[in-house]
Write an enzyme that holds these catalytic residues in place. Structure first.
Site, PDB file in Angstrom:
ATOM      1  N   CYS A 389       0.909  -1.388   0.139  1.00  0.00           N
ATOM      2  CA  CYS A 389      -0.106   0.069   0.141  1.00  0.00           C
ATOM      3  C   CYS A 389       0.820   0.996   0.096  1.00  0.00           C
ATOM      4  O   CYS A 389       1.289   1.736  -1.077  1.00  0.00           O
ATOM      5  CB  CYS A 389      -0.859   0.168   1.057  1.00  0.00           C
ATOM      6  SG  CYS A 389      -2.433   1.365   0.924  1.00  0.00           S
ATOM      7  N   HIS A 515      -3.410  -4.810  -0.387  1.00  0.00           N
ATOM      8  CA  HIS A 515      -2.963  -5.510   0.796  1.00  0.00           C
ATOM      9  C   HIS A 515      -2.945  -7.247   0.660  1.00  0.00           C
ATOM     10  O   HIS A 515      -4.053  -7.555   0.934  1.00  0.00           O
ATOM     11  CB  HIS A 515      -3.796  -5.150   1.970  1.00  0.00           C
ATOM     12  CG  HIS A 515      -3.648  -3.609   2.313  1.00  0.00           C
ATOM     13  ND1 HIS A 515      -2.584  -3.260   3.390  1.00  0.00           N
ATOM     14  CD2 HIS A 515      -4.214  -2.622   2.031  1.00  0.00           C
ATOM     15  CE1 HIS A 515      -2.645  -2.095   3.597  1.00  0.00           C
ATOM     16  NE2 HIS A 515      -3.663  -1.739   2.965  1.00  0.00           N
ATOM     17  N   GLU A 517      -1.323  -9.281   2.291  1.00  0.00           N
ATOM     18  CA  GLU A 517      -1.351 -10.005   3.594  1.00  0.00           C
ATOM     19  C   GLU A 517      -2.821 -10.509   3.970  1.00  0.00           C
ATOM     20  O   GLU A 517      -3.030 -11.247   5.006  1.00  0.00           O
ATOM     21  CB  GLU A 517      -0.846  -9.179   4.651  1.00  0.00           C
ATOM     22  CG  GLU A 517      -1.557  -7.856   5.120  1.00  0.00           C
ATOM     23  CD  GLU A 517      -1.005  -6.637   4.104  1.00  0.00           C
ATOM     24  OE1 GLU A 517      -1.627  -5.520   4.690  1.00  0.00           O
ATOM     25  OE2 GLU A 517      -0.769  -6.713   3.031  1.00  0.00           O
TER      26      GLU A 517
END
Length: 540
Positions: A389, A515, A517
């Site tokens: 990001c 993102h 993750e």
């Protein structure tokens, strides 16, 4: 008809209700039940999207763009499912919904009260996600005794009356401290916590005891006697540095079987494939071939929960390779100040003992220059780098300043008057006054360029990844960036937005506007984290 497991917490906060809930969910899934979790957060905010990470920790984003509590990340990772906005409900949402109904005249002029209007709304949210599921896990945030949590506890008390005793189970997680000076465990805090629940009208069926060392038989018997549960229903939740072991700890004590007995569920055979894969993953983490050191350059490093999904994504990828992750936390603000005082030579001291750098997301100008210095060091020293990001935005700013020689290059978020806004605010975001839920949120498609690291990692042309940001790479600079060695390896076709960047000739320098993750799983590590960790292992 769905069954309901209600998880509450007592004595102190941060005992791990979310992990406990996720672990229970995994055990029930392994038994063949279709499980759906729900997190109630008693704060008045409509969602955590506008809250400072120091207050709330990470804001987890779902596929449908909901900004939610970080516990939804635990649920998704342990259960390997994609959840939605319906799986996280705040007191703010509940009260807002009731007030809007009152304004519409739905209550026919009645006096609006906590009971029954607020509690009915809470129960409605629980039942809303029950369709086609066997078991609904309901975690109530906060601690028993918190004034803001009372309507939620009252609602789940009523739920058992309405659904029947065999269909609602209460699990209470408490702390059982060990007093070193007295060399004994103290059960009194648990007794008081259970008494508070009883005062509300809830008798817990199972008590999970968070403890730093194994509970002696006498302590368990005392808790059972004074809290009115069976000895088998006193479950030890011992401290561990590996959260993925917790389902194993619970299963050793037959917690899943116990839940099935309480809810009159016909026990099913264990899904050996899922369970064995989980055991193998835990074994790799417990018995690694080596250790890999990763530097995380962030601005909330004193609160690790602010980067919970990043930490877990690293763990998943390291587990895949049977390596133990060692994270070095680098506060971006401190790094920025040190470089100002001592020059860029100090960067070598910060990064000499690590095999890769991650620059995660964040908002606001504080620490940005420190993150930019980290990007510069990784680029110039061929150190594996993963930007997330704002990490991508910092990498673009650094490249523009030091390769394109646009020394004043910046983001309009941090310098609204910059003459070279390589990161800018889209027209669709201009003039927005309401900050909550107005960013680019949730899953968007990303088209990948063949022959790039990103394409090689994903092994497909199109992926869907989750976003949470307002600012984007300025397309006016894309040609100049590409001519000088930056590769745009992923983009959002509809609005022609940069999603992934790489660097030519670098062993691994990749950053994403999204993102990744949020979509990593213990048994399915995210492809980009896998490639990053693989590069770090090769570097070490």
């Amino acid at each position: 008809m769905a069954k309901y497991v209600i998880i509450t917490g007592g004595v102190v906060s941060s005992l791990g209700k979310g992990i406990a809930t996720a672990s229970i969910g995994l055990l029930l899934k392994v038994r063949g039940f279709l499980v759906n979790p729900l997190k109630f957060d008693p704060y008045i905010n409509v969602d955590p999207g506008t809250m400072n990470p120091y207050q709330h920790g990470e804001v987890f984003v779902t596929e449908d763009g909901a900004e939610t509590d970080l516990d939804l990340g635990h649920y998704e990772r342990f259960l390997d499912v994609n959840l939605s906005k319906d799986n996280n409900v705040t007191a703010g949402q509940v009260y807002l919904s009731v007030i809007e109904k009152e304004r519409e005249g739905i209550f026919l002029g009645g006096t609006i009260q906590v009971v029954p209007h607020i509690t009915n709304e809470i129960k409605e949210r629980i039942r809303k996600i029950a369709n086609d599921h066997d078991i609904i896990l309901v975690e109530i945030g906060g601690t028993v005794g918190d004034i803001e949590g009372l309507p939620f506890l009252e609602a789940v008390r009523q739920l058992r009356l309405e659904e029947g005793k065999d269909n609602v189970l209460y699990v209470h997680l408490t702390l059982v401290p060990f007093i070193k000076s007295a060399n004994e465990f103290k059960t009194k805090p648990t007794q008081h916590s259970v008494n508070e629940l009883r005062r509300i009208g809830i008798q817990p069926d199972i008590i999970l005891c968070r403890t730093e060392r194994p509970l002696p038989k006498e302590a368990k018997e005392k808790i059972a006697l004074f809290c009115n549960v069976t000895k088998e229903a006193v479950i030890e939740g011992i401290d561990t540095d590996n959260i993925y072991k917790i389902p194993l700890i619970f299963k050793e004590q037959n917690l899943d079987w116990l839940i099935c007995q309480f809810l009159s569920l016909q026990t099913k055979e264990i899904n050996q494939k899922i369970w064995q894969n989980w055991l193998d993953f835990v074994n790799k983490l417990e018995n690694p071939k080596g250790e890999i050191s990763i530097g995380i350059v962030g601005k909330y490093t004193s609160l690790r929960d602010a980067y919970k999904s990043v930490i877990e994504a690293i763990t998943h990828a390291c587990g895949y390779f049977s390596f133990r992750p060692k994270i070095k936390w680098i506060e971006a603000t401190d790094l920025e100040e040190e470089v100002k005082k001592k020059g860029k030579e100090i960067l070598e001291e910060y990064f000499a003992d690590i095999s890769g750098i991650i620059v995660p997301g964040g908002f606001g100008v504080r620490g940005i220059e420190g993150k930019i210095f980290a990007c510069e060091y990784a680029r110039e020293n061929n150190l594996p780098f993963l930007g997330l990001c704002v990490g991508l935005q910092c990498a673009v700013i650094e490249f523009a300043r030091n390769v394109l020689l646009l020394k004043d290059a910046h983001s309009q978020e941090f310098d609204p008057n910059t003459k070279n806004p390589v990161i800018h605010l889209l027209e669709s975001q201009r003039g927005i006054k309401k900050k909550g839920g107005t960013m680019r949120l949730g899953a968007y498609p990303c088209l990948l360029k063949e022959g790039t690291i990103a394409y090689y990692a994903y092994q497909t042309k199109r992926v869907y990844e989750r976003h949470r940001h307002r600012y984007e790479v300025n397309n006016q600079y894309v040609n100049l960036l590409e001519k000088n060695g930056m590769v745009i390896s992923g983009f959002y076709e509809k609005e022609d937005l940069v999603e992934i960047i790489e660097l030519k000739g670098h062993p691994f320098f990749l950053a994403t506007q999204f993102h990744p993750e949020f979509k990593s799983r213990p048994l399915r590590p995210h492809p980009l984290f896998l490639k990053f960790i693989e590069a770090c292992i090769q570097k070490s």
